[in-house]
Design a protein around this motif. Structure first.
Motif, PDB file in Angstrom:
ATOM      1  N   ALA B 194       0.733  -1.242  -0.047  1.00  0.00           N
ATOM      2  CA  ALA B 194      -0.036   0.154   0.050  1.00  0.00           C
ATOM      3  C   ALA B 194       0.876   1.199   0.152  1.00  0.00           C
ATOM      4  N   ALA B 195       1.926   1.304   0.974  1.00  0.00           N
ATOM      5  CA  ALA B 195       2.785   2.482   0.959  1.00  0.00           C
ATOM      6  C   ALA B 195       3.339   2.881  -0.269  1.00  0.00           C
ATOM      7  N   HIS B 196       3.367   1.941  -1.317  1.00  0.00           N
ATOM      8  CA  HIS B 196       4.135   2.191  -2.388  1.00  0.00           C
ATOM      9  C   HIS B 196       3.198   2.963  -3.757  1.00  0.00           C
ATOM     10  N   LEU B 197       1.752   2.827  -3.541  1.00  0.00           N
ATOM     11  CA  LEU B 197       0.772   3.288  -4.268  1.00  0.00           C
ATOM     12  C   LEU B 197       0.794   4.684  -4.481  1.00  0.00           C
ATOM     13  N   PRO B 198       0.166   5.097  -5.638  1.00  0.00           N
ATOM     14  CA  PRO B 198       0.045   6.598  -5.538  1.00  0.00           C
ATOM     15  C   PRO B 198      -1.213   7.109  -4.885  1.00  0.00           C
ATOM     16  N   ARG B 199      -2.261   6.275  -4.808  1.00  0.00           N
ATOM     17  CA  ARG B 199      -3.543   6.626  -4.065  1.00  0.00           C
ATOM     18  C   ARG B 199      -4.131   5.542  -3.184  1.00  0.00           C
ATOM     19  N   LEU B 200      -4.283   5.719  -1.833  1.00  0.00           N
ATOM     20  CA  LEU B 200      -4.928   4.925  -0.967  1.00  0.00           C
ATOM     21  C   LEU B 200      -6.433   5.256  -0.523  1.00  0.00           C
ATOM     22  N   VAL B 201      -7.211   4.313  -0.436  1.00  0.00           N
ATOM     23  CA  VAL B 201      -8.405   4.438   0.314  1.00  0.00           C
ATOM     24  C   VAL B 201      -8.476   3.725   1.510  1.00  0.00           C
ATOM     25  N   CYS B 202      -8.771   4.091   2.638  1.00  0.00           N
ATOM     26  CA  CYS B 202      -8.779   3.503   3.790  1.00  0.00           C
ATOM     27  C   CYS B 202     -10.313   3.255   3.995  1.00  0.00           C
ATOM     28  N   LEU B 203     -10.584   1.849   4.149  1.00  0.00           N
ATOM     29  CA  LEU B 203     -11.811   1.730   4.362  1.00  0.00           C
ATOM     30  C   LEU B 203     -12.317   0.623   5.511  1.00  0.00           C
ATOM     31  N   ASN B 204     -13.358   1.376   6.398  1.00  0.00           N
ATOM     32  CA  ASN B 204     -13.831   0.386   7.295  1.00  0.00           C
ATOM     33  C   ASN B 204     -15.226   0.550   7.460  1.00  0.00           C
ATOM     34  N   GLU B 215      -0.499  11.300   2.984  1.00  0.00           N
ATOM     35  CA  GLU B 215      -1.869  11.924   3.468  1.00  0.00           C
ATOM     36  C   GLU B 215      -2.490  11.112   4.272  1.00  0.00           C
ATOM     37  N   VAL B 216      -2.648   9.725   3.982  1.00  0.00           N
ATOM     38  CA  VAL B 216      -3.792   8.793   4.460  1.00  0.00           C
ATOM     39  C   VAL B 216      -3.081   8.036   5.808  1.00  0.00           C
ATOM     40  N   LEU B 217      -1.729   7.608   5.484  1.00  0.00           N
ATOM     41  CA  LEU B 217      -1.241   6.745   6.435  1.00  0.00           C
ATOM     42  C   LEU B 217      -0.715   7.585   7.618  1.00  0.00           C
ATOM     43  N   GLY B 236      12.788   7.169   4.205  1.00  0.00           N
ATOM     44  CA  GLY B 236      13.437   7.595   2.864  1.00  0.00           C
ATOM     45  C   GLY B 236      11.970   8.099   2.007  1.00  0.00           C
ATOM     46  N   GLY B 237      11.510   9.183   2.943  1.00  0.00           N
ATOM     47  CA  GLY B 237      10.315   9.820   2.294  1.00  0.00           C
ATOM     48  C   GLY B 237       8.972   8.995   2.110  1.00  0.00           C
ATOM     49  N   MET B 238       9.126   7.906   2.811  1.00  0.00           N
ATOM     50  CA  MET B 238       7.827   7.128   2.410  1.00  0.00           C
ATOM     51  C   MET B 238       7.450   6.554   4.132  1.00  0.00           C
ATOM     52  N   PRO B 239       5.913   6.713   4.411  1.00  0.00           N
ATOM     53  CA  PRO B 239       5.598   6.236   5.473  1.00  0.00           C
ATOM     54  C   PRO B 239       5.757   4.609   6.011  1.00  0.00           C
ATOM     55  N   VAL B 240       6.081   4.066   7.028  1.00  0.00           N
ATOM     56  CA  VAL B 240       6.344   3.125   7.506  1.00  0.00           C
ATOM     57  C   VAL B 240       5.500   2.867   8.711  1.00  0.00           C
ATOM     58  N   VAL B 241       4.480   1.847   8.645  1.00  0.00           N
ATOM     59  CA  VAL B 241       3.393   1.543   9.603  1.00  0.00           C
ATOM     60  C   VAL B 241       3.798   0.570  10.644  1.00  0.00           C
ATOM     61  N   LEU B 242       3.957   1.038  12.118  1.00  0.00           N
ATOM     62  CA  LEU B 242       4.359   0.027  12.855  1.00  0.00           C
ATOM     63  C   LEU B 242       3.082  -0.261  14.009  1.00  0.00           C
TER      64      LEU B 242
END
Lengths: 285, 259
Positions: B194-204, B215-217, B236-242
């Motif tokens: 997911a973190a590598h994609l240009p657009r994410l939609v968080c769904l619940n 923006e979303v992570l 490296g400019g990318m979000p990493v989720v822990l």
């Protein structure tokens, strides 16, 4: 005269009842072999047993009401088949349970009707084992016509049937009418059982819908080749079983099942681990 | 850019259980969109509604005129024992219009082209079980591409695959997207995919957030989506989720081993 192991193997061919029975058993073997491929790959091996019980209910009801056997049992069988398909699709209960519910209820109703209005014992025996000795020309024509129709449908709808069996969800999304394909399969199965039940009985139908297709599956990884091998095994089982039954004076249905079971055992042994892996994905084998 | 699909106030339910509620989502031509969310958040239902495999209970789904969709199911749902070869699987999407069982020479040639494009050249005659995990994945993408879709829809393409296969899959999807293919996928894999994609939609059930990974992570969005606290680092400019709690578990286990 050909004498083999003390038998005159051509002796039974002098009798019209044997020749008629042989033709029906061979064609029925091929017919069940074709449909068995889809039955086995869908994990619905119990369907032959179930649907033939359902058709028994229809046959009993039509006998009690004085309707023609083919009309009463045919409508009932097709309806049961479609109902099973519909219940199974809702996925709350699986296909096996759907078959169990619909067909046993139908069988019980037929039994109750015969208890109340007819001769139950005689009819049940006839349903289980059939009567190859009583084959009439009409039966041969009916089996032959259904076989031609089934082969034609399988050729024309082959790709859709394979897609709907392998991957119904994606088939639906790509525009294949999966519900119609499933209904079509149920109708073909019901018709097959309808025209063969009186002659070869429900036990044999169930066996011929499962064993030849399973043998075919062990010999090949291609569904197209299975559709050639399975009817060939079914027809050979019918043909050999009839001949063996005559000479050993054993039940025709039981002998045909045993012949196909021996073929299964031989192929199972011969194909080794490869064959076992191939049928490991089949349910109820 | 042309809108390929547009969901407006989309609600889907199985009986009384509402699985997707009031979702507004559109995908335009050339986009690469990932839908993330926990198990049972309605991701697969949303895809099926978009594919029109299940009807919405409320709202609308509009497809652009003549839109061709292709769906790649989760590999875990595939019956690998089914007696079909790679070529037979790839041509399946042509079934609707075919009334003759044989695969034509044109179909064979077209299949070879698609297989070659996906690095599966020469494997057309193989049974599907006789392929590696990555090759098996690509066969189903080949089948989807054979349908010449405008939008490729994938359900959990990296679920149940090893790291190498996941990398192959990401590169393949990136190549396809660069070639102009619009892609919509669902995934559980926040860091790996997911973190590598240009657009994410968080769904619940409903859409919690829609935007770029940066923006979303965020901890706030992730907690609302997954119902559990999470930490986000930038690497490296990318979000990493822990995940919170993982460090607590390792502390407990090391204490137990030490005693």
């Amino acid at each position: 005269m050909i004498i083999c192991l003390g038998f005159d193997i051509l002796e039974p061919y002098h009798f019209a009842f044997f020749r008629n029975g042989l033709v029906v058993a061979t064609i029925a073997g091929a017919l069940c072999g074709v449909l068995g491929v889809f039955v086995v790959l869908r994990g619905m091996s119990y369907i032959g047993h179930g649907l033939s019980h359902a058709v028994f209910g229809g046959a009993a009801a039509s006998a009690v009401m004085g309707l023609n056997y083919f009309v009463g049992a045919g409508v009932w069988g097709v309806w049961s088949g479609v109902l099973i398909g519909r219940i199974a699709r809702r996925r709350i209960i699986g296909a096996d349970a759907a078959i169990g519910v619909v067909t046993t209820a139908s069988f019980a109703l037929g039994l109750a009707l015969l208890n109340r209005y007819g001769q139950a014992k005689k009819s049940i025996e006839a349903v289980l084992f059939g009567s190859v000795l009583g084959v009439r020309t009409g039966d041969i024509i009916a089996v032959a016509v259904v076989t031609v129709v089934v082969i034609a449908v399988v050729v024309v709808a082959y790709r859709k049937m394979v897609f709907a069996t392998f991957d119904p969800e994606v088939a639906e999304v790509t525009g294949v009418q999966v519900q119609w394909i499933e209904a079509l399969l149920m109708v073909m199965l019901s018709l097959t059982i309808l025209v063969t039940m009186r002659v070869i009985g429900t036990l044999l139908i169930s066996a011929l819908l499962v064993i030849p297709a399973s043998v075919a599956r062990m010999t090949t990884n291609s569904i197209a080749r299975m559709l050639w091998v399975s009817p060939a095994i079914g027809a050979a089982s019918g043909f050999l079983g009839m001949n063996v039954a005559y000479h050993l004076d054993t039940s025709v249905s039981a002998t045909i099942i045993l012949v196909s079971a021996v073929m299964f055992a031989v192929v199972y042994g011969a194909t080794g681990v490869r064959g076992r892996v191939r049928i490991s994905g089949l349910h109820h084998v | 850019m042309k809108k390929l699909i547009e969901c407006r106030h989309l609600t889907c339910a199985y009986g009384n259980a509402v699985v997707v509620k009031d979702v507004d989502l559109s995908v335009t031509s050339g986009e690469f969109v990932g839908v993330v969310g926990p198990s049972g958040s309605g991701k697969t239902t949303l895809l099926k509604a978009i594919l029109k495999a299940i009807p919405p209970t409320h709202g609308h789904i509009d497809h652009s005129e003549g839109l061709r969709l292709a769906y790649v199911p989760q590999v875990e749902t595939v019956d690998w024992n089914f007696p079909v070869t790679v070529t037979e699987v790839v041509v399946m999407t042509q079934s609707r219009h075919k009334w003759w069982p044989h695969i034509t020479s044109k179909e064979r040639a077209d299949t070879e082209l698609v297989l070659e494009r996906l690095g599966l050249a020469g494997l057309g005659g193989r049974h599907i079980r006789e392929l590696s995990g990555g090759q098996q994945q690509r066969v189903f993408i080949a089948r989807a591409l054979f349908h010449q879709p405008d939008l490729l829809v994938l359900d959990e393409p990296t679920s149940g695959v090893d790291v190498r296969t996941r990398h192959e899959m990401m590169h393949l999807l990136a190549d396809l997207n660069e070639g102009g293919m619009s892609i919509l996928l669902t995934t559980h894999d926040l860091n790996g995919l997911a973190a590598h994609l240009p657009r994410l939609v968080c769904l619940n059930t409903s859409v919690i957030a829609d935007g770029t990974p940066n923006e979303v992570l965020t901890p706030e969005v992730l907690e609302r989506t997954y119902g559990a606290p999470m930490e986000v680092l930038i690497h490296g400019g990318m979000p990493v989720v822990l995940e919170h709690g993982a460090d607590e578990v390792s502390r407990r286990l090391s204490r137990r081993n030490a005693s």
